[in-house]
Design a protein around this motif. Structure first.
Motif, PDB file in Angstrom:
ATOM      1  N   THR A   1       0.856  -1.185   0.000  1.00  0.00           N
ATOM      2  CA  THR A   1       0.000   0.000   0.000  1.00  0.00           C
ATOM      3  C   THR A   1       0.890   1.232   0.000  1.00  0.00           C
ATOM      4  O   THR A   1       2.074   1.144   0.347  1.00  0.00           O
ATOM      5  N   PRO A   2       0.358   2.379  -0.351  1.00  0.00           N
ATOM      6  CA  PRO A   2       1.175   3.592  -0.294  1.00  0.00           C
ATOM      7  C   PRO A   2       1.761   3.826   1.092  1.00  0.00           C
ATOM      8  O   PRO A   2       2.895   4.298   1.225  1.00  0.00           O
ATOM      9  N   ALA A   3       1.008   3.437   2.098  1.00  0.00           N
ATOM     10  CA  ALA A   3       1.499   3.650   3.464  1.00  0.00           C
ATOM     11  C   ALA A   3       2.744   2.798   3.723  1.00  0.00           C
ATOM     12  O   ALA A   3       3.755   3.275   4.253  1.00  0.00           O
ATOM     13  N   ASP A   4       2.692   1.530   3.254  1.00  0.00           N
ATOM     14  CA  ASP A   4       3.844   0.633   3.413  1.00  0.00           C
ATOM     15  C   ASP A   4       5.052   1.190   2.683  1.00  0.00           C
ATOM     16  O   ASP A   4       6.168   1.175   3.202  1.00  0.00           O
ATOM     17  N   ALA A   5       4.827   1.651   1.442  1.00  0.00           N
ATOM     18  CA  ALA A   5       5.930   2.167   0.634  1.00  0.00           C
ATOM     19  C   ALA A   5       6.585   3.351   1.319  1.00  0.00           C
ATOM     20  O   ALA A   5       7.814   3.462   1.363  1.00  0.00           O
ATOM     21  N   ALA A   6       5.762   4.203   1.909  1.00  0.00           N
ATOM     22  CA  ALA A   6       6.300   5.377   2.595  1.00  0.00           C
ATOM     23  C   ALA A   6       7.124   4.943   3.800  1.00  0.00           C
ATOM     24  O   ALA A   6       8.232   5.467   4.039  1.00  0.00           O
ATOM     25  N   ALA A   7       6.622   3.945   4.521  1.00  0.00           N
ATOM     26  CA  ALA A   7       7.347   3.454   5.683  1.00  0.00           C
ATOM     27  C   ALA A   7       8.670   2.834   5.252  1.00  0.00           C
ATOM     28  O   ALA A   7       9.723   3.046   5.882  1.00  0.00           O
ATOM     29  N   ASP A   8       8.627   2.061   4.129  1.00  0.00           N
ATOM     30  CA  ASP A   8       9.827   1.416   3.605  1.00  0.00           C
ATOM     31  C   ASP A   8      10.878   2.465   3.239  1.00  0.00           C
ATOM     32  O   ASP A   8      12.062   2.305   3.535  1.00  0.00           O
ATOM     33  N   LEU A   9      10.429   3.536   2.621  1.00  0.00           N
ATOM     34  CA  LEU A   9      11.346   4.609   2.236  1.00  0.00           C
ATOM     35  C   LEU A   9      12.007   5.217   3.480  1.00  0.00           C
ATOM     36  O   LEU A   9      13.211   5.475   3.485  1.00  0.00           O
ATOM     37  N   LYS A  10      11.204   5.374   4.501  1.00  0.00           N
ATOM     38  CA  LYS A  10      11.737   5.916   5.763  1.00  0.00           C
ATOM     39  C   LYS A  10      12.860   5.025   6.281  1.00  0.00           C
ATOM     40  O   LYS A  10      13.929   5.502   6.692  1.00  0.00           O
ATOM     41  N   ILE A  11      12.600   3.719   6.279  1.00  0.00           N
ATOM     42  CA  ILE A  11      13.588   2.767   6.800  1.00  0.00           C
ATOM     43  C   ILE A  11      14.880   2.861   5.994  1.00  0.00           C
ATOM     44  O   ILE A  11      15.986   2.898   6.546  1.00  0.00           O
ATOM     45  N   ARG A  12      14.727   2.946   4.658  1.00  0.00           N
ATOM     46  CA  ARG A  12      15.925   2.980   3.809  1.00  0.00           C
ATOM     47  C   ARG A  12      16.710   4.265   4.044  1.00  0.00           C
ATOM     48  O   ARG A  12      17.934   4.265   4.070  1.00  0.00           O
ATOM     49  N   GLN A  13      15.984   5.345   4.196  1.00  0.00           N
ATOM     50  CA  GLN A  13      16.668   6.617   4.481  1.00  0.00           C
ATOM     51  C   GLN A  13      17.424   6.540   5.806  1.00  0.00           C
ATOM     52  O   GLN A  13      18.565   6.999   5.926  1.00  0.00           O
ATOM     53  N   TYR A  14      16.799   5.916   6.786  1.00  0.00           N
ATOM     54  CA  TYR A  14      17.418   5.799   8.112  1.00  0.00           C
ATOM     55  C   TYR A  14      18.699   4.946   8.013  1.00  0.00           C
ATOM     56  O   TYR A  14      19.753   5.300   8.576  1.00  0.00           O
ATOM     57  N   ASP A  15      18.592   3.830   7.260  1.00  0.00           N
ATOM     58  CA  ASP A  15      19.763   2.958   7.064  1.00  0.00           C
ATOM     59  C   ASP A  15      20.902   3.705   6.411  1.00  0.00           C
ATOM     60  O   ASP A  15      22.067   3.576   6.803  1.00  0.00           O
ATOM     61  N   ALA A  16      20.556   4.482   5.379  1.00  0.00           N
ATOM     62  CA  ALA A  16      21.599   5.215   4.645  1.00  0.00           C
ATOM     63  C   ALA A  16      22.294   6.215   5.561  1.00  0.00           C
ATOM     64  O   ALA A  16      23.521   6.358   5.521  1.00  0.00           O
ATOM     65  N   GLN A  17      21.504   6.860   6.400  1.00  0.00           N
ATOM     66  CA  GLN A  17      22.098   7.820   7.342  1.00  0.00           C
ATOM     67  C   GLN A  17      23.061   7.123   8.291  1.00  0.00           C
ATOM     68  O   GLN A  17      24.184   7.600   8.533  1.00  0.00           O
ATOM     69  N   ARG A  18      22.621   5.961   8.798  1.00  0.00           N
ATOM     70  CA  ARG A  18      23.483   5.221   9.736  1.00  0.00           C
ATOM     71  C   ARG A  18      24.772   4.788   9.057  1.00  0.00           C
ATOM     72  O   ARG A  18      25.859   4.868   9.647  1.00  0.00           O
TER      73      ARG A  18
END
Lengths: 252, 424
Positions: A11-28
């Motif tokens: 769902t769009p909500a899942d995709a948005a959450a997934d993007l958040k996770i990836r952004q967080y990983d990249a920052q780390r």
């Protein structure tokens, strides 16, 4: 018209959450907060490693530029390839080059007469490495239905990579031949025939003064040698039994 | 590189010497167009993207003006006429088809028409109509391809795709009728090999013919409203009709200069007198007229196909004479006689009494004639095709002389030479 893109199975909500996770990983990762195992996993999932050779052949094989070179009936079917039905642009070969120096692929589209063979050989020699040849149709492969005094099969004077049978072959068949050539380039870029035919490099004959029987002709030869290949001796005769006619004007 | 090696010890042949010694004479009295007296002879071809085949031209230039031009041919010589002498009459058809490779139905027709007249075969009416339908489709196909590639030469690239799209429709019809897109071997001595298939062939053909005039109108819109194309075409390459007649030029090239000469009207063959159609004529004889005449011919061909489909008679599609035509396949399982005829025809062919015959048809490029000489055996003693491109090519120097070299490309395209037919 509105275009909405939804990731499959999410769902769009899942995709948005997934993007958040990836952004967080990249920052780390950039901060250096990841553990060694985590970092290894991160790199493995994002980076594709290959050899330079493979990357090069991949690029080459997907952008084969054929020479604009038509001989006979097959040329008509070859032109059909760029038409809207077949559209060879899908496999990156739509850019027909009028100059052999810009072309990678020579499609022998039709019957090759004895008078034409030295000229074709010359065009082939003017093409720059790496270069490939497709013998299209029965005539250029085996003299086809004619099989008489006037015709030469392409194998006699030119290294051929792919033979496409038919009289003339359907455009689909030529397309298949180009795809076969693509696989060939990707898997086995060097096929061994180059050594057999002494086709390892491009021999370019310059400044031929068209004087019959060699009276005072000036010949300049420039040789481009591919990597790891010995420079062949400049042979005055291109193929046994076949000689080039003198040009009408000295080319620069 | 060395010059040609001498393998015979006799020196180069006369032809070779002639070909190598071509130096074009300076024009005695240059007009006011170019003030320079220096002439430059350049070579164009045989590999050149705009020569419509492997044609070699020696062009003598005075600045940008073409002063003289000489075509050198033979780069696609295939020895077809000689090979024909080695095949039984009915097996010659696929060889002659491969001469002018955009007019394969016409090549086959010229040959079978000649043999039929030599043997004295009356072709069934339905076969005649089917031949007309296929020949006119082929004429449209040839003109479409000519149109696309010619427009490419004057810089209009998108028209190639439009014309190829229509051409594919015709090739689909050919394929479903005969099994091959190109070189169909559909025409046989005595008729055609098979009836047109059911399953909507006629409907598809009708739909195409109905749509074609709108397509041609689109082509016209794209060219006639294009100032650049008009400048490249109008008033370029004018040759008067008398000169063309002297050179033996036929077909759209001659009709563009206003001469009404069409063999379909002048000596009707294959029931062409049953149909009503016009012969498009040009007024000036420039490149624009050559294009206009061919575009109009496509529409006339569509009319003929429509009439032939409407009036398609019932009956056999090939002559009932078992001596010249293969028996139907199903008879081979039941009839001993059919098996013998089949065996005889496939192994030896049929014998033709000594005699000779020349008959001509109107191909897409002009008079396409075939001369067949029989010596009593089952193989022709001589087959000669009078190819229209070969004769028309003589006019190229007249068409280009005095014009710009840039116009040479357009003029050559309007001549529509097919090197497969010229060199044979």
């Amino acid at each position: 018209m509105e275009v909405t893109r939804t990731p499959v199975g999410a769902t769009p909500a899942d995709a948005a959450a997934d993007l958040k996770i990836r952004q967080y990983d990249a920052q780390r990762m950039l901060r250096g907060d990841m553990s060694d195992e985590e970092l290894e996993e991160y790199v493995r999932s994002r980076v594709l490693t290959t050899t330079l050779d493979q990357a090069l052949t991949w690029a080459r094989s997907n952008a084969i530029f054929p020479a604009t070179f038509g001989l006979a009936c097959c040329a008509i079917e070859m032109i059909t390839l760029v038409g809207s039905r077949l559209d060879i642009a899908r496999i990156g070969s739509e850019a027909m080059r009028a100059s052999p120096r810009q072309a990678d692929l020579l499609i022998l589209s039709g019957r090759v007469s004895i008078k034409m063979a030295p000229i074709i050989r010359r065009i082939y020699d003017q093409m720059l490495e790496p270069k490939w040849t497709i013998a299209m149709g029965a005539c250029s492969s085996s003299m086809g239905v004619f099989n008489n005094y006037a015709i030469v099969p392409a194998d006699k004077f030119l290294p051929v990579d792919v033979h496409v049978p038919g009289c003339p072959p359907r455009p689909e068949a030529v397309m298949y031949g180009v795809l076969k050539l693509r696989d060939q380039i990707q898997q086995k870029p060097d096929l061994g025939w180059r050594a057999r035919y002494d086709a390892g490099s491009t021999i370019e004959v310059l400044g031929t003064e068209g004087v019959p029987n060699g009276g005072g002709s000036i010949t300049t030869t420039r040789t481009h040698v591919g990597p790891g290949r010995p420079a062949p001796a400049p042979t005055p005769e291109i193929a046994p039994g076949l000689v080039l006619p003198p040009t009408a004007t000295p080319s620069a | 590189m060395t010059a040609p090696t001498d393998t015979t010890g006799k020196g180069p042949s006369d032809y070779r010497k002639l070909e190598e010694s071509v130096t074009l004479s300076p024009v005695a009295n240059p007009s006011g167009l170019g003030q320079s007296e220096e002439l430059l002879t350049i070579n164009m071809g045989p590999h050149h993207p705009a020569t419509h085949g492997v044609l070699r031209l020696l062009v003598t230039l005075d600045g940008e003006i073409v002063r003289d031009l000489r075509p050198l041919i033979g780069y696609l010589h295939t020895g077809i006429e000689k090979t024909c002498e080695d095949k039984p009459y009915w097996k010659v058809v696929p060889l002659v088809e491969r001469m002018d490779y955009l007019a394969y139905y016409f090549n086959a027709m010229a040959y079978v028409h000649s043999v039929e007249e030599l043997v004295g075969i009356e072709v069934p009416k339905r076969a005649q109509y089917l031949r007309v339908i296929h020949m006119e489709l082929n004429r449209i196909m040839s003109h479409l391809f000519w149109f696309g590639t010619s427009c490419l030469d004057i810089g209009a690239m998108s028209l190639l795709w439009y014309s190829l799209r229509e051409r594919e429709t015709i090739l689909d019809l050919f394929e479903s009728a005969s099994g091959q897109r190109v070189h169909t071997r559909y025409f046989q001595i005595g008729g055609v090999i098979e009836d047109i298939p059911g399953g909507g062939w006629v409907d598809r053909c009708r739909a195409f013919v109905k749509e074609l005039p709108t397509r041609v109108a689109q082509f016209r819109d794209l060219i006639y409203a294009n100032e650049i194309a008009l400048q490249r075409l109008k008033g370029v390459g004018i040759v008067d009709s008398q000169r063309l007649l002297d050179l033996g030029v036929t077909g759209p090239l001659l009709r563009a200069s206003g001469v009404e000469w069409d063999l379909r009207k002048a000596q009707p063959y294959s029931s062409y007198d049953d149909f009503e159609f016009g012969v498009p004529l040009g007024a000036v004889g420039d490149n624009f007229d050559r294009m206009a005449v061919r575009l109009a011919e496509m529409e006339e061909s569509a009319k003929i196909i429509e009439q032939a489909l409407d009036g398609l008679p019932e009956g056999p599609v090939i002559v009932d004479d078992r001596k010249v035509a293969l028996p139907p396949r199903h008879e081979l399982a039941t009839s001993m006689e059919a098996l013998i005829h089949h065996f005889k025809l496939v192994t030896e062919g049929f014998r033709v009494a000594p005699g000779e015959r020349y008959s001509a048809i109107e191909g897409p490029r002009g008079e396409l004639g075939c001369f067949v000489k029989a010596d009593g055996s089952s193989k022709p003693a001589r087959v000669h095709i009078r190819d229209s491109s070969f004769v028309n090519l003589q006019a190229i120097a007249d068409m280009c002389r005095g014009g710009y070299i840039a116009d040479l490309i357009a003029t050559l395209a309007m001549l529509d030479p097919i090197l497969g037919g010229i060199d044979r």
